[in-house]
Design a protein around this motif. Structure first.
Motif, PDB file in Angstrom:
ATOM      1  N   HIS A  28      15.721  13.269  -6.463  1.00  0.00           N
ATOM      2  CA  HIS A  28      14.994  13.935  -5.303  1.00  0.00           C
ATOM      3  C   HIS A  28      16.025  14.094  -4.199  1.00  0.00           C
ATOM      4  CE1 HIS A  28      10.656  13.396  -6.533  1.00  0.00           C
ATOM      5  NE2 HIS A  28      11.303  13.489  -7.250  1.00  0.00           N
ATOM      6  N   ILE A  62      13.265  18.926   1.160  1.00  0.00           N
ATOM      7  CA  ILE A  62      13.045  17.415   1.728  1.00  0.00           C
ATOM      8  C   ILE A  62      13.057  17.582   3.156  1.00  0.00           C
ATOM      9  CG2 ILE A  62      13.682  14.954   1.527  1.00  0.00           C
ATOM     10  CD1 ILE A  62      15.087  15.734  -1.062  1.00  0.00           C
ATOM     11  N   LEU A  80       0.995  -1.228  -0.142  1.00  0.00           N
ATOM     12  CA  LEU A  80       0.027   0.116  -0.085  1.00  0.00           C
ATOM     13  C   LEU A  80       0.863   1.121  -0.071  1.00  0.00           C
ATOM     14  CD1 LEU A  80      -2.527  -1.328   2.863  1.00  0.00           C
ATOM     15  CD2 LEU A  80      -2.903  -1.291   0.278  1.00  0.00           C
ATOM     16  N   ALA A 117      14.610  13.785   5.224  1.00  0.00           N
ATOM     17  CA  ALA A 117      15.575  13.377   4.375  1.00  0.00           C
ATOM     18  C   ALA A 117      16.053  12.000   5.152  1.00  0.00           C
ATOM     19  CB  ALA A 117      16.557  14.304   4.197  1.00  0.00           C
ATOM     20  N   ILE A 142      21.125   3.678   2.483  1.00  0.00           N
ATOM     21  CA  ILE A 142      20.499   2.738   1.412  1.00  0.00           C
ATOM     22  C   ILE A 142      20.668   1.203   2.078  1.00  0.00           C
ATOM     23  CG2 ILE A 142      20.806   1.610  -0.795  1.00  0.00           C
ATOM     24  CD1 ILE A 142      21.862   4.375  -1.523  1.00  0.00           C
ATOM     25  N   SER A 167       1.712   7.275  -2.231  1.00  0.00           N
ATOM     26  CA  SER A 167       2.018   8.282  -3.479  1.00  0.00           C
ATOM     27  C   SER A 167       1.677   7.430  -4.857  1.00  0.00           C
ATOM     28  CB  SER A 167       3.594   8.614  -3.795  1.00  0.00           C
ATOM     29  OG  SER A 167       4.474   7.701  -3.961  1.00  0.00           O
ATOM     30  N   GLY A 176      20.274   5.850   8.750  1.00  0.00           N
ATOM     31  CA  GLY A 176      19.929   6.412   7.542  1.00  0.00           C
ATOM     32  C   GLY A 176      20.842   6.069   6.326  1.00  0.00           C
ATOM     33  N   PHE A 219      20.359  15.088  -3.487  1.00  0.00           N
ATOM     34  CA  PHE A 219      21.716  14.540  -3.909  1.00  0.00           C
ATOM     35  C   PHE A 219      21.995  13.266  -3.139  1.00  0.00           C
ATOM     36  CE2 PHE A 219      26.414  14.500  -3.442  1.00  0.00           C
ATOM     37  CZ  PHE A 219      26.427  13.786  -4.781  1.00  0.00           C
TER      38      PHE A 219
HETATM   39  C1  LIG Z   1      18.205  13.763   0.039  1.00  0.00           C
HETATM   40  C2  LIG Z   1      18.541  12.407   0.494  1.00  0.00           C
HETATM   41  C3  LIG Z   1      20.038  12.135   0.485  1.00  0.00           C
HETATM   42  C4  LIG Z   1      20.459  10.796   0.915  1.00  0.00           C
HETATM   43  N1  LIG Z   1      21.607  10.417   0.664  1.00  0.00           N
HETATM   44  C5  LIG Z   1      21.793   8.981   0.720  1.00  0.00           C
HETATM   45  C6  LIG Z   1      23.058   8.706   0.344  1.00  0.00           C
HETATM   46  O1  LIG Z   1      24.014   9.330  -0.155  1.00  0.00           O
HETATM   47  N2  LIG Z   1      23.673   7.427   0.675  1.00  0.00           N
HETATM   48  C7  LIG Z   1      22.512   6.374   1.167  1.00  0.00           C
HETATM   49  O2  LIG Z   1      23.102   5.502   1.414  1.00  0.00           O
HETATM   50  N3  LIG Z   1      21.260   7.061   1.599  1.00  0.00           N
HETATM   51  C8  LIG Z   1      21.037   8.176   1.435  1.00  0.00           C
HETATM   52  N4  LIG Z   1      19.904   8.603   1.845  1.00  0.00           N
HETATM   53  C9  LIG Z   1      18.999   7.540   2.602  1.00  0.00           C
HETATM   54  C10 LIG Z   1      17.937   6.757   1.695  1.00  0.00           C
HETATM   55  O3  LIG Z   1      17.685   7.309   0.545  1.00  0.00           O
HETATM   56  C11 LIG Z   1      17.043   6.282   2.601  1.00  0.00           C
HETATM   57  O4  LIG Z   1      17.419   5.543   3.672  1.00  0.00           O
HETATM   58  C12 LIG Z   1      16.072   5.055   2.234  1.00  0.00           C
HETATM   59  O5  LIG Z   1      15.861   5.545   0.668  1.00  0.00           O
HETATM   60  C13 LIG Z   1      14.842   4.980   2.868  1.00  0.00           C
HETATM   61  O6  LIG Z   1      13.988   4.095   2.526  1.00  0.00           O
HETATM   62  P1  LIG Z   1      12.767   3.550   3.266  1.00  0.00           P
HETATM   63  O7  LIG Z   1      12.247   2.341   2.764  1.00  0.00           O
HETATM   64  O8  LIG Z   1      13.467   3.191   4.694  1.00  0.00           O
HETATM   65  O9  LIG Z   1      11.796   4.859   3.654  1.00  0.00           O
HETATM   66  P2  LIG Z   1      11.156   5.708   2.424  1.00  0.00           P
HETATM   67  O10 LIG Z   1      11.979   5.854   0.969  1.00  0.00           O
HETATM   68  O11 LIG Z   1      10.764   7.091   2.925  1.00  0.00           O
HETATM   69  O12 LIG Z   1       9.781   4.850   2.070  1.00  0.00           O
HETATM   70  C14 LIG Z   1       8.640   4.892   2.623  1.00  0.00           C
HETATM   71  C15 LIG Z   1       7.310   4.845   1.716  1.00  0.00           C
HETATM   72  O13 LIG Z   1       6.322   5.089   2.534  1.00  0.00           O
HETATM   73  C16 LIG Z   1       5.219   5.865   1.603  1.00  0.00           C
HETATM   74  N5  LIG Z   1       4.303   6.035   2.978  1.00  0.00           N
HETATM   75  C17 LIG Z   1       4.510   7.100   3.822  1.00  0.00           C
HETATM   76  N6  LIG Z   1       3.441   7.256   4.427  1.00  0.00           N
HETATM   77  C18 LIG Z   1       2.334   6.424   4.173  1.00  0.00           C
HETATM   78  C19 LIG Z   1       1.265   5.840   4.353  1.00  0.00           C
HETATM   79  N7  LIG Z   1       0.700   6.517   5.339  1.00  0.00           N
HETATM   80  N8  LIG Z   1       0.702   5.151   3.764  1.00  0.00           N
HETATM   81  C20 LIG Z   1       1.161   4.550   2.830  1.00  0.00           C
HETATM   82  N9  LIG Z   1       2.551   4.709   2.484  1.00  0.00           N
HETATM   83  C21 LIG Z   1       3.151   5.747   3.015  1.00  0.00           C
HETATM   84  C22 LIG Z   1       6.212   6.846   1.177  1.00  0.00           C
HETATM   85  O14 LIG Z   1       5.313   7.499   0.198  1.00  0.00           O
HETATM   86  C23 LIG Z   1       7.420   6.053   0.745  1.00  0.00           C
HETATM   87  O15 LIG Z   1       7.239   5.542  -0.519  1.00  0.00           O
HETATM   88  C24 LIG Z   1      19.391   9.942   1.546  1.00  0.00           C
HETATM   89  C25 LIG Z   1      18.074  10.167   1.781  1.00  0.00           C
HETATM   90  C26 LIG Z   1      17.733  11.578   1.211  1.00  0.00           C
HETATM   91  C27 LIG Z   1      16.254  12.016   1.283  1.00  0.00           C
END
Ligand SMILES: Cc1cc2nc3c(=O)[nH]c(=O)nc-3n(C[C@H](O)[C@H](O)[C@H](O)COP(=O)(O)OP(=O)(O)OC[C@H]3O[C@@H](n4cnc5c(N)ncnc54)[C@H](O)[C@@H]3O)c2cc1C
Length: 415
Positions: free
Chosen positions: A54, A356, A32, A359, A393, A35, A391, A56
């Motif tokens: 979105h 963001i 689910l 982030a 990947i 976006s 925080g 760097f």
């Molecule tokens: C600007 C920036 C720079 C970064 N730089 C680096 C880097 O250089 N190297 C590195 O390793 N990492 C980096 N990161 C971190 C990395 O991008 C994240 O750790 C990773 O993408 C997080 O994934 P996630 O699945 O935990 O969370 P998210 O990507 O936040 O996924 C959560 C998902 O849940 C969805 N969601 C939210 N609320 C709801 C709801 N109520 N119902 C349903 N869906 C919902 C969101 O839309 C999203 O798709 C960076 C992040 C950012 C933003």
């Protein structure tokens, strides 16, 4: 197993990896996603012949989890030259490969950023961290990174000219308060691997994971309002009954009782400008030590040509803290770009900005991994997401895998 109703909330990296791992055990989960697309914090837009990530961000080729799930060759990874171009007013100088080969940096170049002792310390730190396992790094007592660097004996010169701007751009916070476990982990990753982007943008990373899914369904535009027991309440009023739920987003978003339990996240504003041509002409990050608005800059098409197909160079600019409105911010950034490049500010044509607010999670207790038992919060609800670990990947992927393993484990007979 196919009939079990397993819902995953969120189609970011952690949710996608959880789905992939569940499929491997014969489940057909449903994601689910609030976006209209996958990727969460890792997305790329196409705008006027440019690819705009979105914010760097880079993939480090040494991330163990990324090596498991991604085909680096198929992503056609484009690597950055290690090191950085450091701007000091109108002067700039290059420091090559300080975290892998500090002793190879010729004396003059290094003397601008640090002392001879700094160079030796860089070398010893590199050697120490290469030998230390990731698990061991995350078991160390943590200090704020700025304190760790001082205690290690680095000079103020190298802290201010190199460590601060470089790690501010990674931690997305100005004071290097991020716990030193993260510093050691990232330093080690840079000592072993290279910073890279997929040829066609960071959004290719979640896209590659999605292509590996075959029985998972993704419901887009389906924000979850709350989770209560085994019931998922969608924002549109519908309810879904689940056998298992993986919450792959910071859980206060869907469990209101957890609101206020998380520190405000680190935020960043990423502005893109186009210019007739790059003034670096090499795939390298540019750092601006000091207290300007701009922390780091990169010409993305120097790294991967595909980031610009319209003949103009694409400059990515990261600003860490600013309460300015967009118009004022653009002007202020153009003025700073003029000061370092000598090119008139107005020649930097604004393309787009991404602010963001969430982030990176702000965490005190950073971890490399968690046992399956810890991501289970009730018999039916499991957690995933980078906020559980750190925080990155790598952490997002690890957390998704662990949550899926815990769900699979919950179906195993107990003797
Ligand atoms: C600007 C920036 C720079 C970064 N730089 C680096 C880097 O250089 N190297 C590195 O390793 N990492 C980096 N990161 C971190 C990395 O991008 C994240 O750790 C990773 O993408 C997080 O994934 P996630 O699945 O935990 O969370 P998210 O990507 O936040 O996924 C959560 C998902 O849940 C969805 N969601 C939210 N609320 C709801 C709801 N109520 N119902 C349903 N869906 C919902 C969101 O839309 C999203 O798709 C960076 C992040 C950012 C933003």
């Amino acid at each position: 197993m196919e009939k079990e109703k397993i819902y995953i909330i969120g189609a970011g990296l952690s949710g996608l990896i959880a789905a992939l791992e569940l499929e491997k055990s014969g489940f057909s989960p449903i994601i689910l996603e609030s976006s209209d697309r996958i990727g969460g914090r890792m997305k790329t837009d196409e705008v006027d012949g440019f690819l705009l990530d979105h914010g760097f961000q880079v993939l480090n080729t040494a991330y163990p989890e990324a090596k498991k799930y991604l085909d680096f060759q198929a992503l056609n990874l484009k690597t950055f030259d290690p090191g950085a171009v450091i701007f000091e007013g109108k002067d700039s100088y290059i420091i090559t490969d300080p975290m892998r080969n500090p002793l190879k940096i010729v004396g003059m170049a290094f003397s601008k950023v640090g002392t001879f002792l700094d160079k030796v310390k860089m070398f010893t730190l590199t050697q120490e961290l290469k030998k230390k396992s990731n698990e061991a790094i995350f078991k160390e007592p943590s200090l704020p990174t700025h304190q760790y660097l001082k205690d290690y004996g680095f000079s103020d010169q190298i802290i201010n000219n190199f460590f601060k701007p470089f790690f501010r751009g990674i931690f997305l916070e100005k004071h290097l308060n991020t716990p030193s476990r993260m510093f050691e982990f990232i330093f080690k990753m840079f000592a072993l691997g290279q910073a890279a982007v997929p040829e066609k943008g960071m959004g290719e990373i979640p896209a590659m994971i999605r292509r590996q899914l075959s029985t998972t369904q993704i419901y887009f535009n389906s924000p979850v309002e709350k989770v209560e027991g085994k019931t998922i309440h969608l924002r549109n009023g519908e309810t879904l009954e689940a056998d298992r739920i993986i919450i792959a987003v910071q859980p206060d978003k869907v469990m209101k009782q957890l609101q206020g339990q998380f520190a405000p996240a680190h935020q960043v504003t990423n502005l893109y400008f186009s210019l007739h041509k790059s003034f670096f002409a090499r795939p390298m990050i540019g750092l601006l030590p000091g207290d300007q608005l701009v922390n780091n800059i990169v010409f993305m098409d120097d790294v991967s040509k595909a980031y610009s197909t319209n003949g103009r160079a694409l400059l990515s600019v990261s600003v860490l803290e600013s309460d300015m409105g967009e118009k004022d911010l653009i002007k202020a950034v153009q003025a700073e770009l003029e000061a370092i490049s000598g090119i008139k500010g107005e020649y930097f044509k604004f393309v787009k900005a991404y602010t963001i607010p969430y982030a990176l999670p702000s965490l005190e207790d950073l971890r490399y991994s968690i046992p399956m038992t810890e991501c289970k919060i009730t018999d039916h609800v499991y957690l995933a997401g980078d906020y559980l670990l750190n925080g990155s990947i790598n952490a997002a992927m690890t957390s998704g895998r662990t949550a899926a393993e815990a769900v699979v484990h919950s179906y195993m007979p107990t003797y």
